[in-house]
Design a protein around this motif. Structure first.
Motif, PDB file in Angstrom:
ATOM      1  N   GLN A  59      -2.187  -8.609  -6.943  1.00 50.78           N
ATOM      2  CA  GLN A  59      -0.968  -8.255  -7.683  1.00 50.78           C
ATOM      3  C   GLN A  59      -0.453  -9.422  -8.512  1.00 50.78           C
ATOM      4  O   GLN A  59      -0.533 -10.583  -8.121  1.00 50.78           O
ATOM      5  CB  GLN A  59       0.120  -7.794  -6.714  1.00 50.78           C
TER       6      GLN A  59
ATOM      7  N   THR B 168      -4.673   8.088 -10.030  1.00 50.93           N
ATOM      8  CA  THR B 168      -4.988   9.255  -9.200  1.00 50.93           C
ATOM      9  C   THR B 168      -5.080  10.550  -9.986  1.00 50.93           C
ATOM     10  O   THR B 168      -5.797  11.478  -9.591  1.00 50.93           O
ATOM     11  CB  THR B 168      -3.929   9.422  -8.100  1.00 50.93           C
TER      12      THR B 168
ATOM     13  N   ILE C  40      -3.889   6.124  -2.936  1.00 53.48           N
ATOM     14  CA  ILE C  40      -5.065   5.313  -3.261  1.00 53.48           C
ATOM     15  C   ILE C  40      -5.808   5.018  -1.958  1.00 53.48           C
ATOM     16  O   ILE C  40      -5.175   4.743  -0.929  1.00 53.48           O
ATOM     17  CB  ILE C  40      -4.638   3.985  -3.925  1.00 53.48           C
TER      18      ILE C  40
ATOM     19  N   MET D 201      -5.749  -4.236  -4.387  1.00 56.27           N
ATOM     20  CA  MET D 201      -4.689  -4.297  -5.388  1.00 56.27           C
ATOM     21  C   MET D 201      -3.543  -5.186  -4.908  1.00 56.27           C
ATOM     22  O   MET D 201      -2.974  -5.951  -5.692  1.00 56.27           O
ATOM     23  CB  MET D 201      -4.178  -2.880  -5.685  1.00 56.27           C
ATOM     24  N   ALA D 202      -3.210  -5.103  -3.625  1.00 57.80           N
ATOM     25  CA  ALA D 202      -2.140  -5.932  -3.072  1.00 57.80           C
ATOM     26  C   ALA D 202      -2.505  -7.413  -3.158  1.00 57.80           C
ATOM     27  O   ALA D 202      -1.660  -8.269  -3.451  1.00 57.80           O
ATOM     28  CB  ALA D 202      -1.865  -5.533  -1.632  1.00 57.80           C
TER      29      ALA D 202
ATOM     30  N   ASP E 167      -9.031   0.103  -1.486  1.00 53.83           N
ATOM     31  CA  ASP E 167      -8.629  -0.193  -2.864  1.00 53.83           C
ATOM     32  C   ASP E 167      -7.182  -0.696  -2.911  1.00 53.83           C
ATOM     33  O   ASP E 167      -6.859  -1.615  -3.671  1.00 53.83           O
ATOM     34  CB  ASP E 167      -8.770   1.046  -3.736  1.00 53.83           C
ATOM     35  N   ALA E 168      -6.316  -0.088  -2.108  1.00 63.43           N
ATOM     36  CA  ALA E 168      -4.915  -0.504  -2.083  1.00 63.43           C
ATOM     37  C   ALA E 168      -4.784  -1.944  -1.592  1.00 63.43           C
ATOM     38  O   ALA E 168      -3.968  -2.723  -2.118  1.00 63.43           O
ATOM     39  CB  ALA E 168      -4.108   0.437  -1.195  1.00 63.43           C
TER      40      ALA E 168
ATOM     41  N   ALA F 191       0.881   2.014  -3.784  1.00 65.67           N
ATOM     42  CA  ALA F 191      -0.462   2.596  -3.864  1.00 65.67           C
ATOM     43  C   ALA F 191      -0.671   3.788  -2.940  1.00 65.67           C
ATOM     44  O   ALA F 191      -1.811   4.052  -2.539  1.00 65.67           O
ATOM     45  CB  ALA F 191      -1.495   1.511  -3.558  1.00 65.67           C
ATOM     46  N   ASN F 192       0.389   4.523  -2.625  1.00 64.00           N
ATOM     47  CA  ASN F 192       0.151   5.724  -1.830  1.00 64.00           C
ATOM     48  C   ASN F 192      -0.686   6.714  -2.647  1.00 64.00           C
ATOM     49  O   ASN F 192      -0.495   6.874  -3.847  1.00 64.00           O
ATOM     50  CB  ASN F 192       1.471   6.365  -1.378  1.00 64.00           C
TER      51      ASN F 192
ATOM     52  N   PRO G 171       0.799  -1.240   0.000  1.00 64.18           N
ATOM     53  CA  PRO G 171       0.000   0.000   0.000  1.00 64.18           C
ATOM     54  C   PRO G 171       0.822   1.276   0.000  1.00 64.18           C
ATOM     55  O   PRO G 171       0.501   2.226  -0.740  1.00 64.18           O
ATOM     56  CB  PRO G 171      -0.837  -0.132   1.278  1.00 64.18           C
ATOM     57  N   ASP G 172       1.880   1.335   0.779  1.00 67.25           N
ATOM     58  CA  ASP G 172       2.658   2.566   0.832  1.00 67.25           C
ATOM     59  C   ASP G 172       3.655   2.660  -0.323  1.00 67.25           C
ATOM     60  O   ASP G 172       3.893   3.743  -0.856  1.00 67.25           O
ATOM     61  CB  ASP G 172       3.415   2.677   2.157  1.00 67.25           C
TER      62      ASP G 172
END
Length: 289
Positions: free
Chosen positions: A209, A270, A197, A205-206, A201-202, A194-195, A190-191
């Motif tokens: 992946q 974004t 996001i 996505m993780a 949602d992050a 996807a920071n 996430p960081d």
């Protein structure tokens, strides 16, 4: 049969085909193009009629898929661009570049603007040399290797990172000795990726992946296409995985026109309008070949 009757029969046949395809869900405009002999994936004319609009090919990076380009795709399609977003196998830099080269050869006709995000930047740098129709390279928070560079080498030239802190290693069938599929750890994704996001949602996505092989990140790049193709770079100033200093150094080395955006690693999600604007700028800035 006289020529007038032949023309009438041909017109009726085409109109019948269009009507039939429309009933089955194929747009009439697409049917007209196909009936006239135009191949799907070809570019359309600019409004000025002086040169065709290029096909825009969007290449995703590691730990991702083509769905990340959805907003940019909609923006570009609304302007009349043909857009293609192929999957990247993420098996190795030579393999991924060869795959994209084959895709460009078989799915596009006429000018192409080739866009790469993150690891996808390394892929387009190598693949574009195979297609003389590529008129511009657009890099989005991307790696822009020079000959002999690797993604991990650019990211960690002093070998200060411990891969075990970032990745989960999974052996894949047929893997050469020492190669693995790499997944970013759920706590890292996430960081790092996807920071900017939303957290939910992050996390999704993780979970979804797609892995990239270790060898893909350590393969050395071939002679770069940016030495002969104009390039443009979108630099995300809040990127947590590709440092700003590295982005700038790579872009400057390639002679790319740099545009900055206050965004993390995924500006196509974004800040999609900024990405779309840079792609259309690349198109307009490139003289007809």
């Amino acid at each position: 049969m006289n020529n007038l009757r032949v023309r009438r029969l041909r017109t009726i046949s085409i109109l019948t085909l269009i009507g039939t395809l429309s009933l089955t869900g194929v747009p009439a405009t697409q049917a007209a193009d196909d009936a006239g002999g135009r191949r799907l994936g070809t570019s359309t004319e600019h409004s000025s009629g002086t040169r065709p609009k290029p096909t825009v090919v969007l290449v995703h990076g590691a730990w991702a898929d083509s769905s990340g380009w959805a907003k940019v795709t909609r923006d570009l399609q609304a302007q009349g661009y043909q857009v293609l977003a192929p999957p990247t196998p993420l098996r190795g830099l030579p393999e991924d570049s060869d795959y994209l080269s084959a895709f460009l050869r078989d799915r596009t006709t006429g000018p192409v603007v080739l866009v790469g995000h993150s690891y996808g930047g390394a892929v387009i740098t190598n693949a574009a040399k195979s297609d003389k129709d590529v008129e511009a390279l657009v890099y989005i928070n991307a790696f822009v290797p020079d000959e002999g560079d690797s993604v991990l080498g650019l990211l960690d030239p002093n070998h200060q990172l411990d891969p075990a802190d970032l990745f989960e290693f999974v052996r894949y069938p047929g893997a050469p000795e020492g190669d693995y599929d790499l997944y970013l750890k759920q706590s890292v994704f996430p960081d790092a990726i996807a920071n900017g996001i939303p957290a939910r949602d992050a996390a999704e996505m993780a979970a979804a992946q797609r892995p990239v092989t270790l060898s893909a990140l350590t393969d050395e790049s071939d002679a770069p296409a940016w030495k002969s193709v104009p390039s443009f770079y979108l630099l995300g100033t809040q990127d947590h995985i590709v440092p700003v200093t590295l982005q700038r150094a790579m872009a400057e080395n390639a002679g790319a026109k740099i545009t900055e955006v206050k965004a993390g690693h995924l500006p196509m999600i974004t800040n999609p309008h900024v990405v779309e604007k840079l792609i259309t700028e690349a198109d307009r800035s490139t003289p007809a070949r």
